[in-house]
Design a protein around this motif. Sequence first.
Motif: not given
Length: 105
Positions: A81-86
């Motif tokens: 939730h509201h965290r992204y791997s980039v």
Amino acid sequence: MSVTHLKAVKNFTACLEHGGQHRFEITLDEMPALEAMLGPSHSLAIPCTHTDNAVEKTVWATLVDLMADRGATCYYQRVAHHRYSVTCVIPPPGVAGSTGGRAAE
């Protein structure tokens, strides 16, 4: 706000100079528009472009500006939730899309 390098920062510096891949984890507050852009797919590729100077820059926007000079593309994936791997792919100098660390003329 949070931007975490998932590889050593010196790898990011080397990628900017020579090309390569670098991984980050960011929180939604670094790029609020990302939630709507991802939709139900949970992943998205976005070419790096310069951010609007009129907007207060986040840490992520500053990093994206650096990568935009090199024609990079970032691949975003929701991991929580509201965290992204980039994962950002920066082409080596001389490859189409890369400006060798300089703004395109």
